[in-house]
Design an enzyme around this catalytic site. Structure first.
Site, mmCIF file in Angstrom:
data_model
loop_
_atom_site.group_PDB
_atom_site.id
_atom_site.type_symbol
_atom_site.label_atom_id
_atom_site.label_comp_id
_atom_site.label_asym_id
_atom_site.label_seq_id
_atom_site.Cartn_x
_atom_site.Cartn_y
_atom_site.Cartn_z
ATOM 1 N N ASP A 198 12.514 28.701 17.287
ATOM 2 C CA ASP A 198 13.572 29.826 17.214
ATOM 3 C C ASP A 198 14.715 29.281 17.839
ATOM 4 O OD1 ASP A 198 13.811 32.729 16.565
ATOM 5 O OD2 ASP A 198 14.335 32.900 18.586
ATOM 6 N N GLU A 249 15.394 26.701 13.706
ATOM 7 C CA GLU A 249 17.064 27.259 13.285
ATOM 8 C C GLU A 249 17.935 26.448 13.858
ATOM 9 O OE1 GLU A 249 16.586 31.997 13.164
ATOM 10 O OE2 GLU A 249 15.907 31.204 14.883
#
Ligand code: CA
Length: 640
Positions: free
Chosen positions: A336, A365
């Site tokens: 994340d 990400e």
């Protein structure tokens, strides 16, 4: 000899993960702090007992503080606290607690070996030939199983994904759900939203199980508390520290038995809070980045950001992923807000996982929510992906090109906006300007963030009929599934899920987030299309050539004729002898409202997809000539 000596020296370095080493005769404690003046462990007979016995820790090498306690401590609990700046800090379970009490407040002393389900020693990762062969399916345990008609017994729990032969009955259809649905769909990897211990759900309420509590028990879980213990809300008994561990392992074991690998969503970039969590309590401030004025930097948008560039935060991350890979047999990690971490940490994580199994996936990400307090050029941002070999990044390029950016309600190529065609083409060849190798480009259009696909098309393709919107849906997903990157699908898109226009459903009730199994009957045509497209991808190596060099050598975009349709992309993969069962593959993507026509080279082609239908075995054959591509649809041809 020198190298051997060095290796031996490294092996003696204390590990952060060895905070509590249990044996039946003694338990050894070891905590790192470079700032404490004193440290102590508090041992509790049970999770609620008010009176601990206090064990002082002794500072040893490398700022590790240790103590050994004789006797069999299994079943007891502990916390740790540090004395610095003239006061004792608050207790915490330590930063590497592997077993915890309800809501993760205390660490538990257990024999980890006893948490292994039956047959665990025989559990193996399913075969995985090549990273670009991967089709990842992302889901949340509750989204996937909470629907009243899911046919699943342990709804919302780890055990839900151990249940086979679950069905939904609708309109006279009997259709598989749960793990059988995933097998039917043909995905290779299941990415599960955070299932380490997070803070936003009260596990005592989740355990009560009333309907009202169940409605309040939904959260995505991006608020880490204990990174190295599973979330109690997903276990059948959050009060038993071994239960959540055993049941998480049972889930992974069952998925492996079904031929599906498991990707864990990890959130090392921030914690639930910066002063209440173990990272902030054991060594205040050390694990976080601070602004010049001493306040917590906030690249996560959640109030703090961790400092992977600090040596012990980096080691913590490396040891933590390795722990999950070894102890739980996790097959991949989705990071994340990876852009908050520095590149060197990601490279070290990759190297450490390679020693366990090089087929373990790493991607994330390649961005942050806000500006991290660290030099941009050294962060694991998408544009530097090529500097982190075999670490992938989500491609917002292909996403925005196909369906539009989440920051507006514009259409994308698949919903009638020809200005995005060039970016779709870049995405189809895995954006080589940043990806390095194709597997580092995660091709996707939707995930848990932002609108699901149906809702995205609804807010942008205003005034279109449902039939047209479903065509757009299929077209967009087709582009993902024929792209050279690693493909990723958001769970439930194949069942035409809607979140009723809610684009940030992180704490919306189950009624918004559940996958509607009845749609498997109602929109069976869509499900079949997805299933066939996945099969087509997996049958044709041409769509997943695997290296940037092969992509460059075999892919071309055929020039359009004069005055031709700007909504048409013609993507051809050539000279596939020895690579694919087909000699060449041609994909025609028509993102316009009108029929498109295009002359293809002389040959006999098998039609794999046309006009919203797809079949891995072929829908029929066509001789060379003008190929007609229906509005908002893909035609895929294979020349054998
Ligand atoms: Ca929790």
């Amino acid at each position: 000899m020198l190298m051997l000596a060095l290796a031996a020296c490294t092996a003696r370095q204390p590990k952060m993960e060895d905070e509590c080493l249990y044996s039946a005769s003694e338990t050894r404690f070891s905590f790192w702090s470079n700032a404490a003046e004193q440290m102590e462990v508090l041992i509790y007979d049970d999770a609620l007992s008010p009176q601990p016995s206090v064990v002082p820790l002794t500072k040893g090498t490398n700022d590790f503080w240790t103590a050994s306690v004789k006797g069999d401590l299994a079943g007891k609990y502990y916390t740790v606290r540090s004395f610095q700046n003239s006061e004792w800090g608050l207790e915490s379970p330590g930063i590497f607690a592997k077993a915890v009490s309800v809501n993760g407040q205390k660490a538990a002393i257990i024999d980890l070996a006893k948490t292994n389900p039956e047959g665990w020693e025989k559990d193996v990762r399913p075969a995985m030939p090549d990273p670009t062969d991967i089709v990842v399916y992302e889901t949340h345990l509750r989204d996937f199983t909470m629907a009243p008609n899911s046919g699943i017994k342990h709804k919302g729990k780890f055990l839900a994904l151990t249940e086979e032969e679950t069905d939904v009955y609708d309109e006279g259809w009997r259709l598989s759900t749960g793990i059988d649905h995933l097998k039917e769909l043909g995905i290779t990897h299941l990415q599960i939203l955070p299932f380490f211990d997070y803070g936003s759900i009260d596990e005592t309420k989740a355990a009560e199980g009333s309907r009202l509590n169940a409605e309040r028990s939904y959260n995505w879980g991006y608020d880490p508390v204990n990174y190295n213990a599973p979330e109690g809300g997903y276990s059948t008994n959050p009060y038993d520290p071994a239960c959540r561990i055993r049941e998480a392992k049972q889930m992974i074991q069952a998925l492996h038995a079904a031929g599906i690998r498991v990707v864990m969503d990890v959130v090392y970039n921030h914690t639930y809070d910066a002063t209440g969590c173990a990272l902030g309590r054991v060594v205040p401030q050390y694990f976080y980045r601070l602004n010049a004025d001493g306040t917590y930097a906030n690249g996560s948008g959640c109030g703090n950001e961790t400092a992977s560039d600090h040596e012990m935060m980096r080691r913590f991350m490396v040891e933590s992923v390795c722990y999950w890979a070894r102890e739980y047999h996790i097959d991949g990690f989705r990071f994340d807000l990876m852009g908050i971490h520095d590149q060197e940490t990601m490279r070290q994580i990759r190297a450490a996982l390679d020693e366990i199994d090089p087929t373990i996936l790493t991607y994330g990400e390649g961005w942050a929510a806000m500006s991290p307090a660290y030099p941009y050029d050294s962060l694991a941002m998408k544009q530097w992906t090529y500097k982190m070999p075999r670490v992938g990044a989500f491609s917002d390029d292909i996403r925005n090109a196909l369906i539009g950016s989440p920051f507006d309600h514009e259409r994308g190529f698949a919903s009638g906006n020809p200005s995005s065609a060039k970016d779709v083409m870049r995405g189809l060849i895995a954006c080589p300007e940043w990806s390095g190798e194709p597997m580092q480009h995660v091709s996707y259009i939707t995930c848990h963030d932002n609108y699901c696909l149906r809702d995205r098309i609804d807010v942008s393709a205003i005034g279109e009929t449902e039939e047209t919107k479903i065509r757009m849906n299929k077209l967009a997903q087709t582009a993902v599934l024929v792209s050279q990157g690693m493909t990723f699908l958001y769970g439930g898109e194949e069942l035409y899920r809607t979140k009723r226009g809610i684009d940030n459903s992180y704490q919306s009730p189950d009624s918004i987030n559940i996958i509607p199994w009845e749609n498997k009957a109602k929109y069976n045509d869509l499900f079949e299309y997805y299933r066939q497209m996945i099969a087509i991808r997996r049958a044709h190596k041409g769509f997943r050539l695997g290296t940037a060099e092969l992509v460059q050598g075999h892919v071309e975009f055929m020039p359009l004729m004069e005055n031709d349709n700007e909504n048409l992309i013609v993507y051809r993969i050539n000279n596939l002898e020895g690579i694919d069962s087909a000699k060449s593959l041609i994909v025609l993507l028509n993102g316009g409202a009108k029929i498109a026509e295009f002359p293809v080279p002389e040959a006999v082609y098998t039609i794999l997809a046309h006009d919203g239908q797809a079949d891995v075995n072929g829908l029929g054959q066509v001789e060379a000539g003008w190929i007609v591509v229906e509005p908002y649809s893909a035609t895929i041809l294979a020349e054998y």
